[in-house]
Enzyme design. Structure first.
Site, short mmCIF file in Angstrom:
data_model
loop_
_atom_site.label_atom_id
_atom_site.label_comp_id
_atom_site.label_asym_id
_atom_site.label_seq_id
_atom_site.Cartn_x
_atom_site.Cartn_y
_atom_site.Cartn_z
N ASN A 136 0.77 -1.12 -0.08
CA ASN A 136 0.04 0.22 0.14
C ASN A 136 0.68 1.24 -0.14
O ASN A 136 0.30 2.41 0.16
CB ASN A 136 -0.92 -0.09 1.17
CG ASN A 136 -0.35 0.26 2.59
OD1 ASN A 136 1.02 0.13 2.58
ND2 ASN A 136 -1.00 0.15 3.58
N HIS A 138 3.54 1.85 2.19
CA HIS A 138 4.14 2.43 3.47
C HIS A 138 5.66 2.03 3.43
O HIS A 138 5.94 1.28 2.86
CB HIS A 138 3.51 1.79 4.63
CG HIS A 138 3.75 0.38 4.85
ND1 HIS A 138 2.56 -0.51 5.11
CD2 HIS A 138 4.54 -0.32 4.95
CE1 HIS A 138 2.84 -1.54 5.37
NE2 HIS A 138 4.24 -1.45 5.41
C1 GLP Z 1 5.97 -4.52 7.17
C2 GLP Z 1 7.18 -3.36 7.60
C3 GLP Z 1 7.65 -2.74 6.35
C4 GLP Z 1 7.88 -3.80 5.14
C5 GLP Z 1 6.63 -4.28 4.79
C6 GLP Z 1 6.81 -5.07 3.54
O1 GLP Z 1 4.76 -3.97 7.16
N1 GLP Z 1 6.90 -2.52 8.63
O2 GLP Z 1 8.96 -2.11 6.90
O3 GLP Z 1 8.65 -3.00 4.29
O4 GLP Z 1 6.17 -5.01 5.89
O5 GLP Z 1 6.65 -6.53 3.83
P1 GLP Z 1 7.18 -7.67 2.50
O6 GLP Z 1 8.60 -7.35 2.33
O7 GLP Z 1 6.78 -8.93 3.45
O8 GLP Z 1 6.40 -7.31 1.46
#
Ligand code: GLP
Length: 246
Positions: A136, A138
């Protein structure tokens, strides 16, 4: 922003691990900012392999993790601290006292966030910050919304982010904490060099918006456009929405 596109997540991880190892050789006291999530797991595996080959020595490196769930125990296997221990710190020689984390159950969230900011300042700031990307948009736990917070703070997680993190909690959504502590956008933008790593088609839309869209609190990663030294490391799947000109 400089963009690097690799054929597979593994290749991106391997080259990035080599790059981080070189940065540590050049500056053994490097201050590293680190993310959690599925994306950096291959990177941590490659860093551990380089350490085993004695290609890198982490003994004087300091690490600061970006964020932590709020309200669970620090030694809970589902905490980000435990995640980092499993995937990286158990396999390399970072000194435990140089591994910095936000406490997940502090007596007072505000003072804990202030303590973290002070520790970052005392360490001289982050030399190299590796970031993941939420589907999303973030970064850390700076979620899309009407506002963003500049400094380390207590954040409420969106439903999408709680779903994305559910695998850590046995896929039981109700068990995923609804709050976290996270570096803020100014904390992130204060790093001297930022590498955002995003792999897989699930991230393609956010990657396109972060690079080519307007800077908006609805897409927190778009604020990286304001930083002079950002690299976006992608695999082909995450880059599918970019023009071939990139
Ligand atoms: C979590 C963490 C983020 C990370 C995101 C993406 O929400 N707080 O810092 O970037 O996950 O995760 P993934 O790499 O599993 O898609």
């Amino acid at each position: 922003m400089r963009i690097w596109i690799f054929s597979t997540p593994k290749q991106a991880a391997r080259v990035l691990a080599g790059d981080i190892a070189r940065a540590i050789v050049e500056n053994p006291r490097l201050v590293l900012g680190l993310p959690t999530g599925r994306t950096p797991i291959p990177l941590y595996r490659e860093l551990a392999a380089l350490y085993r080959k004695r290609a890198v020595d982490f003994s004087r490196v300091t690490t600061f993790n970006l964020d932590e769930f709020f309200g669970i125990d620090g030694d809970d296997p589902r905490s980000y601290r435990a995640f980092m221990q499993r995937h990286l710190f158990a396999h390399v020689n970072v000194k435990p006292r140089r591994i910095r984390f936000l406490e997940s159950r502090p007596p007072d969230a505000g003072s804990e966030c202030e303590r973290y900011e002070q520790a970052l300042r005392r360490a001289g700031g982050i030399d190299l910050l590796v970031l993941g990307l939420g589907a999303n948009g973030h970064i850390g736990f700076n979620e899309p919304g009407r506002i963003l917070v500049a400094r380390t703070h207590r954040a409420t997680l969106t439903a999408a982010t709680r779903r994305a993190n559910a695998s850590l909690f046995g896929n039981v959504l109700a068990s995923v904490p609804s709050e976290a502590l996270s570096m803020g956008m100014a904390t992130i933008l204060g790093a001297r060099r930022i590498v955002l790593l995003a792999t897989g088609q699930r991230k393609a839309r956010s990657v396109e918006r972060l690079l080519n869209g307007p800077i908006t609190t609805r897409m927190p990663a778009s604020f990286l456009q304001l930083h002079p030294n950002v690299e976006v490391w992608l695999d082909r799947a995450a880059a599918v929405r970019l023009d071939s000109g990139h």
